[in-house]
Each structure stands twice: as structure tokens, then as C-alpha cells.
Design an enzyme around this catalytic site. Structure first.
Site, PDB file in Angstrom:
ATOM      1  CG  HIS A  93     -12.318  12.131  -1.296  1.00  0.00           C
ATOM      2  ND1 HIS A  93     -11.425  12.521  -2.265  1.00  0.00           N
ATOM      3  CD2 HIS A  93     -12.561  10.818  -1.536  1.00  0.00           C
ATOM      4  CE1 HIS A  93     -11.134  11.503  -3.048  1.00  0.00           C
ATOM      5  NE2 HIS A  93     -11.820  10.449  -2.624  1.00  0.00           N
ATOM      6  CG  ASP A 171      -3.743   6.379  -3.364  1.00  0.00           C
ATOM      7  OD1 ASP A 171      -4.256   5.270  -3.117  1.00  0.00           O
ATOM      8  OD2 ASP A 171      -4.303   7.235  -4.061  1.00  0.00           O
ATOM      9  NE  ARG A 178      -7.204  -0.450  -4.342  1.00  0.00           N
ATOM     10  CZ  ARG A 178      -7.859   0.682  -4.070  1.00  0.00           C
ATOM     11  NH1 ARG A 178      -7.209   1.826  -3.973  1.00  0.00           N
ATOM     12  NH2 ARG A 178      -9.153   0.687  -3.897  1.00  0.00           N
ATOM     13  CB  SER A 193      -6.959   4.512  -1.788  1.00  0.00           C
ATOM     14  OG  SER A 193      -7.048   5.344  -2.904  1.00  0.00           O
ATOM     15  CE  LYS A 197      -6.321   9.591  -3.117  1.00  0.00           C
ATOM     16  NZ  LYS A 197      -6.792   8.726  -4.152  1.00  0.00           N
TER      17      LYS A 197
HETATM   18  N1  URA Z   1     -11.157   7.041  -4.603  1.00  0.00           N
HETATM   19  C1  URA Z   1      -9.862   6.891  -4.225  1.00  0.00           C
HETATM   20  O1  URA Z   1      -9.120   7.867  -4.084  1.00  0.00           O
HETATM   21  N2  URA Z   1      -9.402   5.658  -3.987  1.00  0.00           N
HETATM   22  C2  URA Z   1     -10.175   4.561  -4.101  1.00  0.00           C
HETATM   23  O2  URA Z   1      -9.705   3.476  -3.845  1.00  0.00           O
HETATM   24  C3  URA Z   1     -11.522   4.717  -4.505  1.00  0.00           C
HETATM   25  C4  URA Z   1     -11.993   5.995  -4.737  1.00  0.00           C
END
Ligand code: URA
Length: 433
Positions: A93, A171, A178, A193, A197
Site C-alpha cells: 500500500h 473508513d 476528514r 485508515s 482496509k
Molecule cells: N490513504 C488512506 O487510505 N488513508 C489516509 O488517511 C491517507 C492515505
């Protein structure tokens, strides 16, 4: 879900506002209640700002992340196999960058090396691009996959890039909130966040590409290092082997920033060519992923040379309904930026290019807005390249001619041509132990 009436939002907001720790059960109550629509948007907004200002400690962040995971499904892929042999799952990620199309060649390379990559991905919002928006520029490509289809694709092809959907739905709500309450750049909120996931998607191992620089959420290596440690800690707390690389995001990755234009560059990499930085980061992240998955004796770079990564990519796109035989969209209006003088290309500011691409229509300013798949910026001279007067430095693409002027204004201060080369910057800044 049962909501215990033992907490109330104003008291929990005041607890964090005054710098205290949120109780574990209070965190569960807040995330449950917010996901179910019982904690109001204005209450969660106030709490997010309190968290932004006061922070959360490691244990609070672990609990907050667990509550976000529990808000949706958690997939399990421990029983995946191909030809009777178990398949190891691993994913990566990125915390978000400019021109960051690495997921596209990477999932194919790692699949060609024998792992399975379940990659729940997101859309771009604000200046950063989103992998799903890029892939959706391939005609027919579908990002919503049922669990059964995902399992079949992982076992057969070894890679799937899909929308998080039912994974950590808290999220999706929190991220959107946010974004409009100036609370994105909070380390515990970013860490929870990302990790909610990724922990829900069922991967056994995870490599994080934490971006540092003008085009990243984290501007300094210190901040990025702290975020990396926090996310690695969350992975460990949830039993997922996690490692992080800190990589440079002060200049865009590669020469293409947008959606279809980035897919085209990813295809160049998969065909054995492409920009050196995109190839280097793809190979390095693949090495990290394979090591973490316990797969050795394979050379990820070889899969780009011998076409096996391209085969995996084509199979993944076909499995998700995409047609690589159809032309990729290109913006109908173009504009070039040419050099006023000769010399050497200086630094190219990632944020300036990102904002230009966004103004051209490659990104969205509101969730749900349609992006222009053919919009974007092509960089013709990379930092340090020689430039002659009149050379084309950038090409801008859009379907909307009135977007050209604001994009040129964003790009204007983001590069220079001078007499000295820019200071060299390492692409890989640091790796967590
Ligand atoms: N990527 C995400 O999934 N969440 C964030 O808060 C920042 C980058």
C-alpha cells in the site's frame, strides 16, 4: 451491532479535547455509532479535530483500527491454492503520491513470481491519484468484485485490484469527513485508515510505501518514519507481517501523471521499458513483498524482461472485464509548455504537477465526482535532463479547454531550467528494520 448506551458523544469529545485517552469501549461505541449513522457528522467532526490536535497513543490507535475493521467484512485467504499447492498472499500500500502507478506493474510482477496479491485500492481525492480511477480508464474494467469472484481470480491469476466496498466501511465515511474538516494529516488517523482496509482484505503480509516530500501527506522523513512505525506496529498487533519503505515523493514518479496516461506508462514498464524510477521502485517493492511472503529463488526484474508479468497483468484485466485491445482515452485538447532557455531541467515539484493534473480534470474535488480518464500531464524532461531552447517540457491533456489556463498557472512555479543539475535525491530513503 448493539449500541450500549453507556457512552455519549459530547463526553468522549471532551475527553479527547482535554488531552485524555479515549476508553477502549468508548472507541468501539463511537465507530459503531458513526458507521450506523447514530453519532452525528458534527460530533465526529469535532472528535476528529480533537484527535488531530491531541493525537492518540499506540494502544488507542490499535483499538481505533480494530473497531474500523470490525465495522465491515474481514476476508480470509489462508486456504487459497493453485494446482494443489498453497498460495501465499502479500500486498503493498502506498500512502499516496503523484504519478504513483506502481501498483499496476507490481501486482503483476509479484503474481508472476508465484504469490497472490489481493489489493483493495482507493480512488483519488484532492491532489493524489487513485489506482481505481487509473484502472477504470481501461474500457470495461470493473472494480466491484464479489468475494467468490475475488477468490477464483486470486487462485487462477494471482492478482486482483478492487474497491474496498464492504471492507472497513467506517473508513470510507471517516475519510470523506476528514477530507472536508482539514483533519487528513493526523498520523493515527492516516495509520488507522490505511491499515483497517489492508488488515480487512485478508493479506498475510504487507509492504507499505510511505511517501515523503512535497507531493506526499508527509513532508519530512521524521514524520514519515513515525507513520511507518505506527503502521508496522498495527500490522504486528493484528498478526500481519508488515514492513515499510520510505520513498521520495518530491518529484513525480515517471513521466506520466493522470489516469489513462499512467496506465500507458505502466504497460511500457510491463513490456520491459518505461522510466527507470518506476522500474526500480516496482522491482524493489516486489523484492520486499516476496521476502516477506517467504518466496525465494525468483527474480522480479526477470518477469518484466520475459513477459510473464505482462501475461499476469493482461489476465487480471481480462478477468475484471477490461479490454486492453481498445485504445486508452486521451484528452481532446492539448497544450505544450516549451523551454524559454537552454540548460538543465531542475527539480520538478510533485505538488505543482499534481495540482495541474487535478485542474485538468484527472482528479476530483468532491467524493463521487466523475474524473476525466484522458486528462493529465506528460513530463518530457526529467530533473537533470539537458534542455535546448524551445524544447517541449510538458504536454497537458484535458477534454475541457477552459481547464488549461488554471493548470498552466499551477505548473508555472513548479519547475525551472538552470545551469546546474538539481541535487541528487535517493528514491528509497529508508526501510524499517
Ligand atoms: N490513504 C488512506 O487510505 N488513508 C489516509 O488517511 C491517507 C492515505
Amino acid at each position: 451491532m448493539t449500541l450500549l448506551a453507556s457512552f455519549d458523544a459530547p463526553t468522549l469529545i471532551a475527553t479527547k479535547r482535554d488531552g485524555h485517552r479515549l476508553p477502549d469501549a468508548g472507541i468501539d461505541w463511537l465507530i459503531d455509532g458513526y458507521t450506523a449513522g447514530l453519532v452525528a457528522e458534527e460530533q465526529m467532526s469535532a472528535l476528529l479535530m480533537a484527535i488531530y490536535l491531541r493525537g492518540m497513543d499506540a494502544a488507542e490507535t490499535v483499538r481505533w483500527t480494530s473497531a474500523m475493521i470490525a465495522s465491515g467484512e474481514r476476508m480470509v485467504f489462508t486456504d487459497l491454492s493453485r494446482d494443489g499447492k498453497p498460495l501465499k498472499t502479500v500486498d503493498k500500500h502506498s500512502t499516496g503520491g503523484v504519478g504513483d502507478k506502481i501498483t499496476l506493474p507490481l501486482v503483476a510482477v509479484v503474481a508472476a513470481c508465484g504469490a497472490a496479491v489481493p489489493s483493495a485500492s482507493g480512488r483519488g481525492l484532492g491532489h493524489t491519484g487513485g489506482t481505481l480511477d487509473k484502472l477504470e480508464s481501461i474500457p470495461g474494467f470493473e472494480v466491484a468484485l464479489s468475494t467468490a469472484r475475488l477468490r477464483e481470480q486470486l487462485a487462477r491469476v494471482g492478482a486482483a485490484v478492487f474497491a474496498a466496498g464492504a471492507l472497513a466501511p467506517a473508513d470510507a465515511k471517516l475519510y470523506a469527513l476528514r477530507d472536508v474538516t482539514a483533519t487528513v494529516e493526523s498520523l493515527p488517523l492516516i495509520a488507522s485508515s490505511v491499515m483497517s482496509k489492508k488488515l480487512a482484505e485478508g493479506t498475510a503480509a504487507l509492504v507499505l510505501d510511505v511517501k515523503v516530500g512535497s507531493g506526499a501527506f508527509m513532508r519530512s522523513a521524521e514524520q514519515a518514519g513515525e507513520l511507518a512505525q505506527m503502521m508496522v506496529g498495527l500490522g504486528a498487533a493484528h498478526g500481519v507481517a508488515t514492513r515499510a519503505l520510505l520513498t521520495d515523493m518530491s518529484t513525480p514518479l515517471g513521466c506520466a501523471v493522470g489516469n489513462a496516461i499512467e496506465v500507458a506508462e505502466a504497460l511500457e514498464v510491463l513490456a520491459g521499458g518505461g522510466p527507470a524510477d518506476v522500474v526500480a521502485l516496482t522491482v524493489r517493492l516486489a523484492e520486499e513483498m516476496l521476502t516477506l511472503a517467504g518466496i525465494d529463488g525468483v527474480d522480479p526484474a526477470q518477469t518484466l524482461r520475459d513477459g510473464t508479468a505482462m501475461d499476469r497483468f493482461s489476465a487480471m484485466i481480462a478477468a475484471q472485464g477490461g479490454d486492453l485491445g481498445m485504445p486508452l482515452p486521451v484528452g481532446a485538447c492539448t497544450e505544450t509548455v516549451t523551454a524559454q532557455r537552454g540548460g538543465l531541467m531542475g527539480d520538478i515539484d510533485a505538488m505543482a504537477v499534481a495540482l495541474a493534473a487535478w485542474r485538468l480534470g484527472a482528479g476530483r474535488s468532491r467524493p463521487g465526482e466523475r474524473v476525466q480518464h484522458g486528462a493529465g500531464v506528460r513530463i518530457h524532461r526529467r530533473p537533470g535532463d539537458p534542455v535546448a531552447p524551445g524544447d517541449t517540457l510538458f504536454t497537458l491533456y484535458t477534454d475541457t479547454p477552459e481547464r488549461i489556463a488554471p493548470a498552466l498557472a499551477e505548473l508555472g512555479g513548479g519547475y525551472c531550467v538552470g545551469d546546474t543539475p538539481p541535487l541528487p535525491r535517493p528514491l528509497i530513503i529508508e526501510a524499517t528494520p
